[in-house]
Design a protein around this motif. Structure first.
Motif, PDB file in Angstrom:
ATOM      1  N   UNK A 308      33.843  34.695  47.029  1.00 22.65           N
ATOM      2  CA  UNK A 308      32.694  35.279  46.345  1.00 22.65           C
ATOM      3  C   UNK A 308      32.077  36.403  47.170  1.00 22.65           C
ATOM      4  N   UNK A 309      31.973  36.190  48.471  1.00 24.41           N
ATOM      5  CA  UNK A 309      31.350  37.203  49.324  1.00 24.41           C
ATOM      6  C   UNK A 309      32.157  38.492  49.330  1.00 24.41           C
ATOM      7  N   UNK A 310      33.493  38.371  49.264  1.00 24.36           N
ATOM      8  CA  UNK A 310      34.351  39.551  49.345  1.00 24.36           C
ATOM      9  C   UNK A 310      34.673  40.137  47.975  1.00 24.36           C
ATOM     10  N   UNK A 311      34.323  39.427  46.924  1.00 29.43           N
ATOM     11  CA  UNK A 311      34.569  39.942  45.585  1.00 29.43           C
ATOM     12  C   UNK A 311      36.029  39.944  45.198  1.00 29.43           C
ATOM     13  N   UNK A 312      36.813  39.029  45.760  1.00 31.29           N
ATOM     14  CA  UNK A 312      38.231  38.936  45.439  1.00 31.29           C
ATOM     15  C   UNK A 312      38.667  37.487  45.603  1.00 31.29           C
ATOM     16  N   UNK A 313      39.568  37.027  44.744  1.00 36.44           N
ATOM     17  CA  UNK A 313      40.048  35.652  44.821  1.00 36.44           C
ATOM     18  C   UNK A 313      41.113  35.574  45.919  1.00 36.44           C
ATOM     19  N   UNK A 314      40.683  35.108  47.084  1.00 40.74           N
ATOM     20  CA  UNK A 314      41.565  35.073  48.256  1.00 40.74           C
ATOM     21  C   UNK A 314      41.848  33.643  48.691  1.00 40.74           C
ATOM     22  N   UNK A 315      41.670  32.696  47.756  1.00 42.52           N
ATOM     23  CA  UNK A 315      41.999  31.303  48.034  1.00 42.52           C
ATOM     24  C   UNK A 315      43.361  30.964  47.448  1.00 42.52           C
ATOM     25  N   UNK A 316      44.061  30.095  48.145  1.00 44.88           N
ATOM     26  CA  UNK A 316      45.293  29.528  47.616  1.00 44.88           C
ATOM     27  C   UNK A 316      44.992  28.054  47.341  1.00 44.88           C
ATOM     28  N   UNK A 317      44.695  27.688  46.110  1.00 44.56           N
ATOM     29  CA  UNK A 317      44.328  26.296  45.826  1.00 44.56           C
ATOM     30  C   UNK A 317      45.557  25.405  45.752  1.00 44.56           C
ATOM     31  N   UNK A 369      50.707  36.200  46.389  1.00 46.72           N
ATOM     32  CA  UNK A 369      49.763  36.889  45.495  1.00 46.72           C
ATOM     33  C   UNK A 369      48.463  37.224  46.233  1.00 46.72           C
ATOM     34  N   UNK A 370      47.962  36.273  47.023  1.00 42.02           N
ATOM     35  CA  UNK A 370      46.713  36.507  47.751  1.00 42.02           C
ATOM     36  C   UNK A 370      46.875  37.614  48.779  1.00 42.02           C
ATOM     37  N   UNK A 371      48.011  37.672  49.445  1.00 44.38           N
ATOM     38  CA  UNK A 371      48.264  38.759  50.407  1.00 44.38           C
ATOM     39  C   UNK A 371      48.195  40.112  49.716  1.00 44.38           C
ATOM     40  N   UNK A 372      48.797  40.218  48.551  1.00 39.20           N
ATOM     41  CA  UNK A 372      48.769  41.494  47.832  1.00 39.20           C
ATOM     42  C   UNK A 372      47.356  41.822  47.345  1.00 39.20           C
ATOM     43  N   UNK A 373      46.616  40.809  46.880  1.00 39.63           N
ATOM     44  CA  UNK A 373      45.239  41.060  46.431  1.00 39.63           C
ATOM     45  C   UNK A 373      44.346  41.500  47.583  1.00 39.63           C
ATOM     46  N   UNK A 374      44.624  40.985  48.760  1.00 36.21           N
ATOM     47  CA  UNK A 374      43.746  41.267  49.897  1.00 36.21           C
ATOM     48  C   UNK A 374      43.739  42.728  50.298  1.00 36.21           C
ATOM     49  N   UNK A 375      44.789  43.446  49.964  1.00 28.36           N
ATOM     50  CA  UNK A 375      44.847  44.851  50.373  1.00 28.36           C
ATOM     51  C   UNK A 375      43.833  45.709  49.626  1.00 28.36           C
ATOM     52  N   UNK A 376      43.254  45.164  48.571  1.00 32.67           N
ATOM     53  CA  UNK A 376      42.243  45.927  47.829  1.00 32.67           C
ATOM     54  C   UNK A 376      40.826  45.687  48.303  1.00 32.67           C
ATOM     55  N   UNK A 377      40.636  44.846  49.302  1.00 33.24           N
ATOM     56  CA  UNK A 377      39.299  44.561  49.819  1.00 33.24           C
ATOM     57  C   UNK A 377      38.891  45.656  50.802  1.00 33.24           C
ATOM     58  N   UNK A 378      37.719  46.227  50.600  1.00 34.83           N
ATOM     59  CA  UNK A 378      37.283  47.323  51.459  1.00 34.83           C
ATOM     60  C   UNK A 378      36.582  46.866  52.728  1.00 34.83           C
ATOM     61  N   UNK A 379      35.817  45.786  52.641  1.00 34.38           N
ATOM     62  CA  UNK A 379      35.069  45.270  53.784  1.00 34.38           C
ATOM     63  C   UNK A 379      35.416  43.799  53.982  1.00 34.38           C
ATOM     64  N   UNK A 380      35.509  43.397  55.242  1.00 33.17           N
ATOM     65  CA  UNK A 380      35.877  42.016  55.538  1.00 33.17           C
ATOM     66  C   UNK A 380      34.781  41.257  56.287  1.00 33.17           C
ATOM     67  N   UNK A 381      33.642  41.872  56.476  1.00 35.98           N
ATOM     68  CA  UNK A 381      32.585  41.221  57.243  1.00 35.98           C
ATOM     69  C   UNK A 381      31.448  40.702  56.376  1.00 35.98           C
TER      70      UNK A 381
END
Length: 445
Positions: A308-317, A369-381
């Motif tokens: 939620x904080x990063x605005x991208x689904x970066x969980x692998x459930x 899938x999460x690895x590929x989605x993560x490349x679109x995140x601009x900020x990680x902090x």
């Protein structure tokens, strides 16, 4: 007791350290507090450790003047703590998430600073296990706080909201939370599994389900170098690497806290079971981070907060036929242990079952899938900056206060001393059931 320590030294104030025997997050927080004390003028201090058997190696870079085991039985624990307090001249204690040890220390008359890094977990069923009469009850700020948690924490006598209790980064921080090598594909990965000591769960079950899937996903993505960090039993890591289509240069082995932070700062991407301390430390270094399936109840919350904080689904459930997270969350109204039983049972059944190949394929695809989605995140902090990073210094100041010291850091950039205890502001929400989504929790000013 298992380690003989010298008798109390004249002129030194002895402080007891205790971390919960559950994962490595507690020891990471103790390490951060000790580092914060080292960075400020203090009276002469001496540290001894109680319990914390799992996390002792993570604190090896700090001077701890002897470690002592504690019995599990509450009555015997109280007697053992009484004896240690007398023989070692304990003047104060810092305890992370071990309510029983904190209660025993308080009963022995020791002023105790309790660090609660998971305040969003608690309900009425957990009240008896929490040391709500701690001298200072340091609740770590959270991005969200369910209303039932507020009811319990309102009775904490010395409640003080603190920022994230994490170590200051040893590597240079990227500017404005962006990735140093943004736009380039990942080549070096760090896989973190944590302490892997959960009551009622075989320590091999989680790695056997998750590690092969992660390694196959990393190889498919194009990762060239990977390291698996965690408390993996025996030669399990080697067997899992040898049996998987792993990246060309894959190594494994536990890392001390400082070494872990160094490796974290040097990697391109972190894949971690979502312990909160690890997520906050990665955010402090702006390291791209993918959350692996949760090992316990708090990790369900942590993974959701992270995405939620990063605005991208970066969980692998977990696949739905292994664990439905909302079903586990619904059980927490009766206390954390009820939810943990469901989670541990699900992971154990999956590890012993006949569908491991199906589960592995689903997790591999989820990681990729999460690895590929993560490349679109601009900020990680974002998660880290939301709760702040000054908690270790604030806990150190709380310890000095209970020791009767009024010493402050000369560093003008250091976080100020925390404010007087106050109730956090919670945004008004709608639903009234216990299964509602947690409401927004703006950190107290």
């Amino acid at each position: 007791m298992n380690s003989a320590a010298p008798a109390t030294r004249s002129g030194l104030l002895t402080v007891a350290l205790v971390g919960a025997e559950f994962g490595w997050g507690s020891s990471g927080k103790l390490s951060a507090v000790l580092s914060a004390l080292h960075d400020r003028p203090t009276p002469p201090l001496r540290f001894i450790g109680m319990a914390s058997g799992l996390g002792r190696p993570l604190l090896a870079e700090h001077t701890v003047d002897g470690w002592y085991d504690l019995p599990d039985d509450p009555g015997r624990m109280t007697l053992a703590v009484d004896e240690l307090v007398r023989s070692q001249g304990v003047r104060a204690a810092v305890v992370v998430l071990d309510g029983a040890a904190a209660t025993a220390l308080l009963s022995s008359g020791v002023p105790t600073v309790f660090i609660d890094s998971l305040p969003f977990l608690w309900s009425e069923g957990d009240r008896a296990a929490l040391p709500l009469d701690a001298t200072v009850y340091c609740a770590q700020k959270s991005v969200e706080l369910p209303p039932e948690c507020r009811t319990v924490l309102a009775d904490a006598r010395g409640l003080r909201w603190v920022e994230a209790v994490i170590a200051r980064p040893r590597a240079a921080e990227p500017e404005h939370g962006s990735r140093r090598d943004a736009g380039r594909p990942y080549r070096r990965a760090l896989v973190s599994l944590g302490g892997l000591r959960a009551p009622g769960l075989d320590p091999e079950h989680y790695p056997r389900l998750v590690v092969p899937a992660v390694l196959e996903a990393l190889a498919a993505y194009g990762i060239e170098e990977a390291h698996i960090a965690g408390n993996l039993p025996g030669d399990l890591a080697g067997r899992l690497i040898d049996s998987s289509a792993a990246p060309p240069r894959t190594t494994a082995g536990p890392l001390g806290h400082g070494a872990f932070l160094d490796r974290l700062g040097a990697c391109d991407v972190l894949l971690t079971s979502p312990g909160l301390t690890t997520l906050l430390e990665a955010g402090g270094l702006s390291v791209p981070t993918v959350c692996l399936p949760p090992q316990n109840l708090s990790q369900i919350f942590n993974g959701r907060y992270h995405s939620r904080a990063l605005g991208a689904e970066l969980r692998v459930p977990w696949p739905q036929d292994v664990l439905v997270e909302d079903e586990a969350l619904a059980l927490r109204s009766e206390g954390e242990n009820h939810a943990l039983e469901r989670i541990y049972g699900a992971i154990g059944a999956a590890a012993r079952g006949d569908d491991r190949q199906h589960i592995g394929h689903a997790l591999r695809d989820g990681v990729l899938d999460a690895l590929h989605r993560s490349t679109g995140v601009g900020r990680w902090d974002t998660l880290t900056t939301t709760v702040g990073t000054g908690g270790a210094a604030q806990v150190a100041d709380a310890l000095l206060e209970v020791l009767g010291a009024t010493v402050h850091s000369p560093d003008p950039s250091a976080p100020p001393a925390p404010p007087e205890p106050r109730e956090p502001r919670v945004a008004v929400g709608a639903e009234a059931t216990r299964r509602r989504s947690p409401r927004a929790f703006p950190p107290a000013p």
